[in-house]
Design an enzyme around this catalytic site. Structure first.
Site, mmCIF file in Angstrom:
data_model
loop_
_atom_site.group_PDB
_atom_site.id
_atom_site.type_symbol
_atom_site.label_atom_id
_atom_site.label_comp_id
_atom_site.label_asym_id
_atom_site.label_seq_id
_atom_site.Cartn_x
_atom_site.Cartn_y
_atom_site.Cartn_z
ATOM 1 N N TRP A 187 0.928 -1.110 0.178
ATOM 2 C CA TRP A 187 -0.108 0.030 -0.001
ATOM 3 C C TRP A 187 0.948 1.265 -0.086
ATOM 4 C CZ3 TRP A 187 -0.194 4.073 3.658
ATOM 5 C CH2 TRP A 187 -1.226 4.958 3.485
ATOM 6 N N GLU A 228 -2.995 -2.952 -2.775
ATOM 7 C CA GLU A 228 -3.850 -2.291 -1.914
ATOM 8 C C GLU A 228 -4.343 -1.080 -2.470
ATOM 9 O OE1 GLU A 228 -3.593 -1.849 2.208
ATOM 10 O OE2 GLU A 228 -5.384 -1.153 2.525
ATOM 11 N N ASP A 261 -9.565 -3.016 1.073
ATOM 12 C CA ASP A 261 -9.809 -2.605 2.296
ATOM 13 C C ASP A 261 -11.152 -2.063 2.652
ATOM 14 O OD1 ASP A 261 -9.693 -0.511 4.763
ATOM 15 O OD2 ASP A 261 -7.739 -0.936 4.873
ATOM 16 N N HIS A 264 -11.500 1.584 2.145
ATOM 17 C CA HIS A 264 -10.790 2.477 0.996
ATOM 18 C C HIS A 264 -11.916 2.775 -0.007
ATOM 19 C CE1 HIS A 264 -6.585 1.565 2.290
ATOM 20 N NE2 HIS A 264 -7.334 2.057 3.380
ATOM 21 N N HIS A 288 -8.605 -6.257 4.125
ATOM 22 C CA HIS A 288 -8.237 -5.703 5.261
ATOM 23 C C HIS A 288 -9.602 -5.360 5.668
ATOM 24 C CE1 HIS A 288 -3.679 -4.134 4.713
ATOM 25 N NE2 HIS A 288 -3.922 -5.230 4.907
ATOM 26 N N ASP A 296 -12.229 6.683 6.114
ATOM 27 C CA ASP A 296 -11.446 5.730 6.319
ATOM 28 C C ASP A 296 -10.871 5.967 7.717
ATOM 29 O OD1 ASP A 296 -9.753 3.706 5.908
ATOM 30 O OD2 ASP A 296 -7.975 4.706 5.049
ATOM 31 N N ASP A 298 -10.658 3.797 10.342
ATOM 32 C CA ASP A 298 -9.924 2.543 10.845
ATOM 33 C C ASP A 298 -10.560 2.214 12.250
ATOM 34 O OD1 ASP A 298 -7.709 1.690 8.882
ATOM 35 O OD2 ASP A 298 -7.468 3.599 8.889
HETATM 36 C C1 RNT Z 1 -3.818 2.603 4.816
HETATM 37 C C2 RNT Z 1 -3.788 1.330 4.561
HETATM 38 C C3 RNT Z 1 -2.716 0.392 4.955
HETATM 39 C C4 RNT Z 1 -2.299 0.689 6.364
HETATM 40 C C5 RNT Z 1 -1.402 -0.412 7.138
HETATM 41 C C6 RNT Z 1 -0.664 -0.023 8.005
HETATM 42 O O1 RNT Z 1 -4.804 3.469 4.346
HETATM 43 O O2 RNT Z 1 -4.900 0.795 4.883
HETATM 44 O O3 RNT Z 1 -3.219 -0.967 4.822
HETATM 45 O O4 RNT Z 1 -3.399 0.842 7.079
HETATM 46 O O5 RNT Z 1 -0.575 -0.738 5.745
HETATM 47 ZN ZN ZN Z 2 -5.553 -1.313 4.571
#
Ligand code: RNT
Ligand code: ZN
Length: 421
Positions: A187, A228, A261, A264, A288, A296, A298
């Site tokens: 990524w 990714e 992800d 994303h 992911h 995004d 997380d």
């Molecule tokens: C970032 C991506 C990536 C990271 C990790 C730490 O937007 O999601 O995967 O979160 O590699």
């Molecule tokens: Zn990711």
């Protein structure tokens, strides 16, 4: 307590059997699934380069300042250990290159070797688990202006290409040493905050860089490469070089794993329905699993419809051999070990629920055009006692049942985390 669970399970099992569902088989299947636990929840994606005097930049960030974050590799390993002991089943660890241990010497990312991860390998061997890997294209002076593999400067690109090559080799070594295939995921943050004039040239450069990174063949038994995509990031709101179409095309053409992800894509766009489509054109996927909240963000994964849809897509297609499930969240505002446990247990709960579907029955109704019964059954299934099956599974796997795991985390926080400065 355990007698109660046995009794409840017996009843639940009968209840499920009425729908033609075998709970024992679902549990057996669940037990064979490994989820890749991301190391970066434990220290807010900081890594250990600064321990050897390395420099840091930006590109990724966790929010929150809950006390007790891991400051050293040993602390991080101990924290992951703790979390893994509260999660049923055998899983994998997903490492980023910034978690290298290079001693007092600072080693450029382009010169990283497997020996810088020997403590991690020993640890994984001891636990009999596999590891996945990631080159780190952020938190570095060469990523400060937001571009890495697609950078206009050839030397910057060269540095990051070398980093990618080094990381694939490390992934290959992980695979060899641990006897489990390593998935190495790429990524990069590359993109523009504001509207660019030229949207194609950076993509051409990215393609060229990736081609160079992936030039050498690596035995897929040891290492698999994943790529990714992302729609936007902080500071790359208007244009991301590695878009979905870019990587979908790249993965299809070059036989790479596509990494989806959950955070994303557009805010209301899920990844579940992308699974069956993309698997017609790529061999395997990396997920992911994350939880975007309006963007995004997380957030820690919870048992919501998005997650259930992902697990159902995997289970219904029986894609367990082709979909690698990784987690990707980093919440620094709550206890970090609890975050791992909550997120991973939710992931597993969703898989269990998906495995407890009466597949044949649903398919028959659908194929015969009986959409009334399909809807009615789908609604009734939501009330089945999967919680009891989950408790029973946790008990059999020797991990705390229900909320009891929180006590362990609390004790650990008192004894260990609270002592960290
Ligand atoms: C970032 C991506 C990536 C990271 C990790 C730490 O937007 O999601 O995967 O979160 O590699
Ligand atoms: Zn990711």
């Amino acid at each position: 307590m355990s007698k109660n669970i046995e009794t409840s399970y017996k009843l639940a099992k009968e209840h499920y059997a009425e729908f033609g569902i075998n709970t024992d088989s679902a549990i057996k299947k669940l037990s064979s699934i490994s989820v890749s636990l991301h190391c970066w929840q434990g220290d807010d994606v900081t890594g250990f380069e600064s321990l050897s005097g390395g420099l840091s930049g930006d590109g990724i960030q966790a929010t929150g300042n809950y006390p007790g974050k891991a400051r050293t590799p040993d602390e991080l390993r101990s924290d992951i250990d703790k979390a893994m002991r509260l999660i049923p089943g055998t899983h994998k660890l997903n490492l980023h290159s910034i978690y290298a241990e290079t001693g007092k010497k600072s080693v450029g990312r382009n010169h990283l070797k497997v020996e810088h991860f020997s403590n991690w390998i020993d640890w994984a061997k001891e636990k009999k688990i596999g590891m996945d890997f990631n080159p780190s294209y952020f938190s570095h002076p060469y990523s400060k202006d937001g571009f890495t593999l697609s950078h206009i400067d050839k030397d910057v690109r060269k540095f990051w290409i070398e980093h990618g090559i080094a990381c694939r080799k490390i992934g290959e070594d992980f695979g060899k040493k641990l006897g489990r295939t390593c998935v190495t995921n790429f990524w990069i943050p590359d993109g523009y905050k504001d509207i660019p004039y030229d949207r194609n040239t950076p993509r051409e450069r990215l393609k060229e860089s990736l081609d160079l990174i992936f030039k050498d063949k690596i035995n897929p038994k040891f290492n698999l490469d994943a790529v990714e995509s992302k729609l936007f990031g902080i500071g790359s709101e208007s244009y991301v070089v590695g878009s979905h179409e870019f990587y979908m095309g790249y993965a299809v053409k070059n036989n790479k794993l596509l990494c989806l992800d959950a955070g994303h894509f557009h805010p209301t766009e899920g990844i579940a329905d992308k699974i069956s489509s993309s698997l017609l054109f790529v061999d395997s996927l990396l997920l992911h699993v994350s939880r975007p909240v309006r963007w995004d963000s997380d957030h820690v994964v919870i048992l919501n419809d998005d997650l259930l849809d992902i697990s159902k897509a995997v289970a219904r297609g029986n894609y367990f051999d082709r979909v690698h499930i990784g987690l990707d969240f980093f919440d620094a505002s709550i206890n970090r070990i609890a975050a791992w446990v909550i997120g991973t247990r939710s992931m597993l709960k969703s898989l269990l629920i998906a495995l407890l579907e009466p597949a044949e029955h649903l398919r028959k109704l659908e194929d015969s055009g009986d959409f009334t019964k399909r809807l009615a059954l789908a609604e009734e299934l939501k009330m089945l006692p999967f919680g009891i099956v989950w408790d029973y599974y946790c008990m059999k796997k020797d991990v705390p049942v229900g909320y009891a795991w929180m006590k362990d985390v609390e004790t650990y926080e008192k004894k260990v985390l609270s002592k960290r400065g």
